[in-house]
Enzyme design. Structure first.
Site, PDB file in Angstrom:
ATOM      1  CB  SER A  23     -51.780  -4.261  -5.336  1.00 50.65           C
ATOM      2  OG  SER A  23     -51.387  -4.729  -6.617  1.00 50.65           O
ATOM      3  CE  LYS A  98     -49.529  -7.908  -7.670  1.00 50.51           C
ATOM      4  NZ  LYS A  98     -49.882  -6.609  -8.252  1.00 50.51           N
ATOM      5  CE  LYS A 166     -49.523  -1.214  -2.246  1.00 50.77           C
ATOM      6  NZ  LYS A 166     -50.469  -1.781  -3.271  1.00 50.77           N
TER       7      LYS A 166
END
Length: 221
Positions: A23, A98, A166
């Site tokens: 990701s 995502k 994150k």
């Protein structure tokens, strides 16, 4: 940065196809793909969603960014671990999608926690409220997970808070650049940061609910 470091150590040949399932930041991903393209190396970003159980079962959803031809070639492999493969757009689009997926995940959990805290203080047991809500229009994946991960006090979904933060920071950057008037997603990103400061990056991400519990002076369990 980690992906670039690894790829620099791999003797890739022109015509190679890189499938990046991490990701990442879509801007950094696009820059890496452009750099690889100068060497004749193809690239798609293909982050997944579905949690630890989905990964183990090979039933995740893969969100893919890349050219139609590269995605078609990559899908032969991606389908091996995916129940669903969605071509989201050019390189970077998978990572962008995502990031929004994960910030929505966190937002739903925070909203559900906040709502349950208000109901508990009003006198409605969270388990009872969720029985009703999960049969109604307010149901979400997070309201169905709340009993096992928060009400139970397990906080053991299996995804680290630091990793969730994150991803949500990436979403925050995307929103800031594309829709700077946004208010809700930036607040979710802030709360993830506050939760990480309180519980540490290795805590389960469902402990973001505990941050709201602590501030409300009540627990849902």
């Amino acid at each position: 940065a980690h992906v670039k470091e690894v790829l620099n150590q791999v003797p890739l040949q022109p015509g190679s196809l890189v499938i990046d399932c991490t990701s990442g930041d879509p801007e950094q991903t696009s820059a890496l793909a452009a750099q690889l393209a100068t060497r004749g190396i193809r690239f798609v970003d293909a982050p997944v969603s579905g949690g630890p159980k989905g990964a183990a079962a090979g039933s995740v959803t893969s969100m893919v960014g890349g050219s139609p031809a590269d995605v078609a070639d990559a899908s032969v492999f991606i389908e091996a671990w995916s129940k669903k493969v969605v071509h989201c757009g050019p390189v970077g689009a998978g990572d962008a999608t995502k990031s929004i997926n994960n910030v929505l995940n966190s937002a739903h959990l925070l909203l559900a926690t906040e709502g349950m805290l208000a109901l508990k203080k009003y006198g409605v047991q969270p388990s009872t409220a969720l029985e009703a809500i999960n049969g109604g229009s307010g149901m979400s994946l997070q309201t169905t997970r709340l009993p096992d991960n928060v009400l139970s006090r397990k906080f053991a979904y299996g995804f680290a808070l630091g990793l969730m933060r994150k991803d949500c920071k990436i979403a925050g950057g995307l929103v800031a650049s594309q829709t700077p008037s946004a208010t809700l997603i930036p607040r979710v990103v802030d709360l993830l940061g506050e939760a990480e400061a309180a519980f540490g990056p290795d805590a389960d991400y469902t402990q973001i609910a505990q941050l709201l519990e602590d501030r409300a002076g009540a627990t849902l369990g």
